[in-house]
Design a protein around this motif. Structure first.
Motif, PDB file in Angstrom:
ATOM      1  N   GLU A  25      38.795  47.735  22.770  1.00 20.16           N
ATOM      2  CA  GLU A  25      39.020  46.368  23.051  1.00 20.16           C
ATOM      3  C   GLU A  25      39.390  46.121  24.367  1.00 20.16           C
ATOM      4  OE1 GLU A  25      41.127  42.872  23.414  1.00 20.16           O
ATOM      5  OE2 GLU A  25      42.277  44.612  23.476  1.00 20.16           O
ATOM      6  N   LYS A  26      39.003  44.920  25.004  1.00 22.64           N
ATOM      7  CA  LYS A  26      39.417  44.439  26.446  1.00 22.64           C
ATOM      8  C   LYS A  26      39.394  42.993  26.381  1.00 22.64           C
ATOM      9  CE  LYS A  26      38.582  45.374  31.177  1.00 22.64           C
ATOM     10  NZ  LYS A  26      38.787  46.531  31.985  1.00 22.64           N
ATOM     11  N   GLU A  27      40.221  42.514  26.844  1.00 22.23           N
ATOM     12  CA  GLU A  27      40.266  40.960  26.856  1.00 22.23           C
ATOM     13  C   GLU A  27      39.885  40.294  25.893  1.00 22.23           C
ATOM     14  OE1 GLU A  27      39.068  40.144  30.730  1.00 22.23           O
ATOM     15  OE2 GLU A  27      40.104  41.603  31.711  1.00 22.23           O
ATOM     16  N   GLY A  28      40.299  40.646  24.566  1.00 20.80           N
ATOM     17  CA  GLY A  28      39.910  39.913  23.550  1.00 20.80           C
ATOM     18  C   GLY A  28      38.301  40.231  22.920  1.00 20.80           C
ATOM     19  N   LEU A  29      37.659  40.879  23.730  1.00 29.93           N
ATOM     20  CA  LEU A  29      36.497  41.470  23.139  1.00 29.93           C
ATOM     21  C   LEU A  29      36.630  42.764  22.491  1.00 29.93           C
ATOM     22  CD1 LEU A  29      33.043  41.558  23.091  1.00 29.93           C
ATOM     23  CD2 LEU A  29      33.285  42.726  25.025  1.00 29.93           C
ATOM     24  N   VAL A  30      36.191  42.892  21.012  1.00 27.75           N
ATOM     25  CA  VAL A  30      36.394  44.059  20.226  1.00 27.75           C
ATOM     26  C   VAL A  30      35.098  44.767  19.944  1.00 27.75           C
ATOM     27  CG1 VAL A  30      37.174  44.904  18.136  1.00 27.75           C
ATOM     28  CG2 VAL A  30      38.296  42.883  19.163  1.00 27.75           C
ATOM     29  N   MET A  31      34.924  46.172  20.388  1.00 30.14           N
ATOM     30  CA  MET A  31      33.767  47.142  20.119  1.00 30.14           C
ATOM     31  C   MET A  31      34.197  47.599  18.848  1.00 30.14           C
ATOM     32  SD  MET A  31      31.863  50.157  22.070  1.00 30.14           S
ATOM     33  CE  MET A  31      33.281  51.311  21.930  1.00 30.14           C
ATOM     34  N   ARG A  32      33.726  47.204  17.731  1.00 28.70           N
ATOM     35  CA  ARG A  32      33.928  47.547  16.373  1.00 28.70           C
ATOM     36  C   ARG A  32      33.517  49.143  15.909  1.00 28.70           C
ATOM     37  NH1 ARG A  32      31.937  44.826  12.138  1.00 28.70           N
ATOM     38  NH2 ARG A  32      30.163  44.126  13.334  1.00 28.70           N
ATOM     39  N   SER A  33      32.006  49.186  16.577  1.00 32.63           N
ATOM     40  CA  SER A  33      31.680  50.824  16.518  1.00 32.63           C
ATOM     41  C   SER A  33      30.821  50.998  17.705  1.00 32.63           C
ATOM     42  CB  SER A  33      31.035  51.018  15.230  1.00 32.63           C
ATOM     43  OG  SER A  33      29.797  50.113  14.957  1.00 32.63           O
ATOM     44  N   CYS A  34      30.479  52.484  17.800  1.00 34.74           N
ATOM     45  CA  CYS A  34      29.840  52.814  18.750  1.00 34.74           C
ATOM     46  C   CYS A  34      29.029  54.174  18.436  1.00 34.74           C
ATOM     47  CB  CYS A  34      30.398  52.740  20.100  1.00 34.74           C
ATOM     48  SG  CYS A  34      29.167  53.584  21.591  1.00 34.74           S
ATOM     49  N   GLN A  35      27.853  53.990  18.464  1.00 37.56           N
ATOM     50  CA  GLN A  35      26.896  55.048  17.582  1.00 37.56           C
ATOM     51  C   GLN A  35      25.812  55.761  18.555  1.00 37.56           C
ATOM     52  OE1 GLN A  35      26.047  53.759  13.829  1.00 37.56           O
ATOM     53  NE2 GLN A  35      27.501  55.316  13.002  1.00 37.56           N
ATOM     54  N   PHE A  36      25.927  56.956  18.659  1.00 39.15           N
ATOM     55  CA  PHE A  36      24.846  57.474  19.309  1.00 39.15           C
ATOM     56  C   PHE A  36      23.491  57.284  18.832  1.00 39.15           C
ATOM     57  CE2 PHE A  36      22.184  61.412  20.293  1.00 39.15           C
ATOM     58  CZ  PHE A  36      21.861  61.305  21.568  1.00 39.15           C
ATOM     59  N   SER A  37      22.396  56.753  19.370  1.00 38.65           N
ATOM     60  CA  SER A  37      21.127  56.738  18.604  1.00 38.65           C
ATOM     61  C   SER A  37      19.899  57.486  19.269  1.00 38.65           C
ATOM     62  CB  SER A  37      20.728  55.130  18.519  1.00 38.65           C
ATOM     63  OG  SER A  37      20.446  54.675  19.810  1.00 38.65           O
ATOM     64  N   GLY A  38      19.974  58.396  20.194  1.00 38.96           N
ATOM     65  CA  GLY A  38      19.135  58.982  20.824  1.00 38.96           C
ATOM     66  C   GLY A  38      19.091  59.025  22.357  1.00 38.96           C
ATOM     67  N   GLY A  39      18.043  59.770  22.887  1.00 37.38           N
ATOM     68  CA  GLY A  39      18.076  59.816  24.334  1.00 37.38           C
ATOM     69  C   GLY A  39      16.923  60.557  24.632  1.00 37.38           C
ATOM     70  N   GLU A  40      16.804  60.811  25.895  1.00 42.41           N
ATOM     71  CA  GLU A  40      15.748  61.454  26.542  1.00 42.41           C
ATOM     72  C   GLU A  40      16.330  62.029  28.104  1.00 42.41           C
ATOM     73  OE1 GLU A  40      12.767  58.850  28.785  1.00 42.41           O
ATOM     74  OE2 GLU A  40      13.036  57.941  26.782  1.00 42.41           O
ATOM     75  N   GLU A  41      15.653  63.132  28.510  1.00 47.44           N
ATOM     76  CA  GLU A  41      15.731  63.597  29.859  1.00 47.44           C
ATOM     77  C   GLU A  41      14.632  63.584  30.730  1.00 47.44           C
ATOM     78  OE1 GLU A  41      17.042  67.489  28.864  1.00 47.44           O
ATOM     79  OE2 GLU A  41      15.158  68.230  28.487  1.00 47.44           O
ATOM     80  N   GLY A  42      15.076  63.519  32.186  1.00 50.74           N
ATOM     81  CA  GLY A  42      13.920  63.416  33.091  1.00 50.74           C
ATOM     82  C   GLY A  42      14.385  63.661  34.570  1.00 50.74           C
ATOM     83  N   TRP A  43      13.500  63.293  35.526  1.00 54.06           N
ATOM     84  CA  TRP A  43      13.731  63.549  36.844  1.00 54.06           C
ATOM     85  C   TRP A  43      13.466  62.128  37.276  1.00 54.06           C
ATOM     86  CZ3 TRP A  43      15.623  66.960  40.139  1.00 54.06           C
ATOM     87  CH2 TRP A  43      15.300  66.881  41.512  1.00 54.06           C
ATOM     88  N   ASP A  44      14.656  61.723  38.211  1.00 52.20           N
ATOM     89  CA  ASP A  44      14.185  60.446  38.724  1.00 52.20           C
ATOM     90  C   ASP A  44      14.956  60.214  40.135  1.00 52.20           C
ATOM     91  OD1 ASP A  44      13.722  57.515  38.941  1.00 52.20           O
ATOM     92  OD2 ASP A  44      15.609  57.071  37.926  1.00 52.20           O
ATOM     93  N   ASP A  45      14.184  60.035  41.137  1.00 53.55           N
ATOM     94  CA  ASP A  45      14.757  59.987  42.548  1.00 53.55           C
ATOM     95  C   ASP A  45      15.588  61.048  43.009  1.00 53.55           C
ATOM     96  OD1 ASP A  45      14.743  58.384  44.772  1.00 53.55           O
ATOM     97  OD2 ASP A  45      16.736  57.324  44.452  1.00 53.55           O
ATOM     98  N   ASP A  46      15.180  62.339  42.775  1.00 50.82           N
ATOM     99  CA  ASP A  46      15.635  63.560  43.463  1.00 50.82           C
ATOM    100  C   ASP A  46      16.826  63.721  42.575  1.00 50.82           C
ATOM    101  OD1 ASP A  46      13.629  63.819  45.359  1.00 50.82           O
ATOM    102  OD2 ASP A  46      14.818  62.797  46.868  1.00 50.82           O
ATOM    103  N   ALA A  47      17.170  63.456  41.182  1.00 51.10           N
ATOM    104  CA  ALA A  47      18.102  63.868  40.492  1.00 51.10           C
ATOM    105  C   ALA A  47      17.665  64.092  38.885  1.00 51.10           C
ATOM    106  CB  ALA A  47      19.099  62.693  40.541  1.00 51.10           C
ATOM    107  N   PHE A  48      18.234  64.873  38.587  1.00 46.84           N
ATOM    108  CA  PHE A  48      18.004  65.149  36.852  1.00 46.84           C
ATOM    109  C   PHE A  48      18.633  64.042  36.290  1.00 46.84           C
ATOM    110  CE2 PHE A  48      17.562  69.512  38.412  1.00 46.84           C
ATOM    111  CZ  PHE A  48      16.347  69.931  37.747  1.00 46.84           C
ATOM    112  N   ALA A  49      18.105  63.489  35.336  1.00 49.99           N
ATOM    113  CA  ALA A  49      18.556  62.360  34.613  1.00 49.99           C
ATOM    114  C   ALA A  49      18.588  62.668  32.997  1.00 49.99           C
ATOM    115  CB  ALA A  49      17.670  61.252  34.650  1.00 49.99           C
TER     116      ALA A  49
END
Length: 131
Positions: free
Chosen positions: A98-122
């Motif tokens: 919660e921040k300044e009246g905004l409430v995040m009721r839930s946050c769930q990981f749903s997926g992802g990926e990896e890669g290389w972007d602009d000379d960095a691992f992502a």
């Protein structure tokens, strides 16, 4: 934001606050930016809202919004990136906030990926958030 009610458009403020408070994330980086940064020094994290679905009630009143947030960890080497991504996932997955009246009721990981972007691992992590 004086006089303006925060909505799901402001979810990044909660995401950033949770990540900055997490010890494992802070041990790996203190640089956490919204959307983009021109001249960041590795390692760092970018977060952005990539989708938003408004779900009004049948009575036409504001309901719960579903927000899709992407968090990307940029590092100089692969192992460091995986470790930072693991810390970010642990900090955000199944969390509420919660921040300044905004409430995040839930946050769930749903997926992802990896890669290389602009000379960095992502390492990209996707989260579904209910506001």
């Amino acid at each position: 934001m004086v006089g303006i009610k925060r909505t799901s458009l402001s979810i990044g403020a909660i995401i950033r606050e949770i990540l900055l408070k997490d010890k494992a994330v802070r041990e790996r980086t203190k640089k956490i930016f919204p959307v983009a940064i021109d001249k960041a020094i590795l390692p760092y994290i970018l977060y952005r809202r990539v989708g938003l679905e408004h779900n009004p009630t049948k009575a036409g009143q504001p309901g719960a919004d579903t927000v899709l947030v992407e968090v990307v960890c940029y590092t100089a080497n692969y192992t460091e990136g995986v470790e930072l991504a693991e810390a970010v996932r642990a900090a955000l997955d199944y969390q509420q906030g919660e921040k300044e009246g905004l409430v995040m009721r839930s946050c769930q990981f749903s997926g992802g990926e990896e890669g290389w972007d602009d000379d960095a691992f992502a390492q990209q992590l996707d989260f579904i958030i209910k506001v």
